[in-house]
Design a protein around this motif. Sequence first.
Motif, short mmCIF file in Angstrom:
data_model
loop_
_atom_site.label_atom_id
_atom_site.label_comp_id
_atom_site.label_asym_id
_atom_site.label_seq_id
_atom_site.Cartn_x
_atom_site.Cartn_y
_atom_site.Cartn_z
N PRO A 167 0.84 -9.47 -5.29
CA PRO A 167 2.20 -8.60 -4.69
C PRO A 167 3.62 -8.73 -5.54
N GLY A 168 3.64 -9.87 -6.16
CA GLY A 168 4.94 -9.75 -7.07
C GLY A 168 4.69 -9.18 -8.26
N SER A 169 3.31 -9.24 -8.62
CA SER A 169 2.85 -8.64 -9.96
C SER A 169 3.19 -6.97 -9.80
N ILE A 170 2.58 -6.83 -8.81
CA ILE A 170 2.88 -5.16 -8.42
C ILE A 170 4.15 -4.83 -8.42
N VAL B 269 8.60 14.13 -11.29
CA VAL B 269 8.92 12.89 -10.05
C VAL B 269 7.53 12.86 -9.25
N LEU B 270 6.66 13.90 -9.31
CA LEU B 270 5.37 13.79 -8.60
C LEU B 270 4.63 12.59 -8.81
N PRO B 271 4.42 12.28 -10.11
CA PRO B 271 3.50 10.96 -10.44
C PRO B 271 4.05 9.75 -9.99
N LEU B 272 5.36 9.64 -9.97
CA LEU B 272 5.96 8.33 -9.43
C LEU B 272 5.94 8.40 -8.15
N MET B 273 5.85 9.47 -7.47
CA MET B 273 5.63 9.30 -5.88
C MET B 273 4.35 9.13 -5.57
N LEU C 6 3.07 5.70 -3.50
CA LEU C 6 2.28 5.73 -2.06
C LEU C 6 1.01 5.23 -2.03
N TYR C 7 0.32 4.96 -3.59
CA TYR C 7 -0.96 4.32 -3.66
C TYR C 7 -0.67 2.78 -3.88
N LEU C 8 0.33 2.27 -4.44
CA LEU C 8 0.63 0.83 -4.65
C LEU C 8 1.12 0.40 -3.71
N GLN C 9 1.74 0.79 -2.70
CA GLN C 9 2.58 0.45 -1.56
C GLN C 9 1.44 -0.65 -0.54
N LYS C 10 0.46 -0.11 -0.57
CA LYS C 10 -0.29 -0.67 0.49
C LYS C 10 -0.63 -2.26 -0.02
N TYR C 11 -1.04 -2.39 -1.51
CA TYR C 11 -1.36 -3.59 -2.00
C TYR C 11 0.08 -4.36 -1.89
#
Length: 297
Positions: A208-211, A272-276, A280-285
């Motif tokens: 989690p910290g690494s992400i 800005v779409l790639p950052l969004m 969205l993809y990494l927040q679950k981890y």
Amino acid sequence: MTPTEPTARSTRRTRKHTRTRSPLLTVLVLLTLPYFLLPLFWLVVSSTKTNGELFSTFGLWFSRIHLWSNVVDVFTAQDGTFWTWSGNSLLYATVSAVGASALATAAGYAFAKYDFPGGKALFSVVLGSIMVPTTALAIPTYLVFAQVNLTDTRWAVILPSLVSPFGVYLMRVYAADTIDSQLLEAARVDGASEMRIFFSVALRLLVPGSITVLLFTLVATWNNYFLPLIMLRSNDLLPLTVGLAQWQTAASGQSGAQALFSRVITGSFLSVLPLMAAFLYLQKYWQSGLSSGGVKG
């Protein structure tokens, strides 16, 4: 203990967490939400308008939708240079984020769990470097890279972005609170080497910290403007930030129909779409790891 007792205990714990939510904080978040969403909403609305409609219609609502034609114009302008800029930004941000996250995780773990000569002094240097603005280091970095002939190369953007003093500090604090020293000692008693302990035991707890560091570095590198501006000269090496700034300068220097501000705005919206998507993809981890680390049996 009956089978229903754990369920009842979990229910009481859930109700307890629900009761601790502050209505005042919820209201404050709802009040500040438009402040952060309004610029994004304006960007979405403006990207659907032609260059003339940007100045003749209300800025915070749609008129006629020209999003597709604007997108086509962005990707076909100057022989599709927007594709090149997008690929460069993706390369710079991805390599820098993964590399900075890996280095910060290893360094933070070492500072937190190993006692070695000079460790406190080195960590003090890391803390001190957080106070130095990155723009103040841009010119010295350029002079160093010019001496080794690395200016106007992709390494001129990637290598400085791999260093994240704040990431090291964050991972040092996170590793100190997350990894139990007794767990490491048990692994050493079982005969595991230090490298195996790090990759098999510690790294799983530090994800989690690494992400978090990865996300911070990803955003910082993707939005970095000043460093690529002074390091790069070739158009095929520019990231989106510098490329869009060139379009903005060209648009501001023109007048009438030649001032294509719609191209700049649509390109900014697409950038800005790639950052969004990454958030969205990494927040679950990120969230699942933080929540699992915060629950104690």
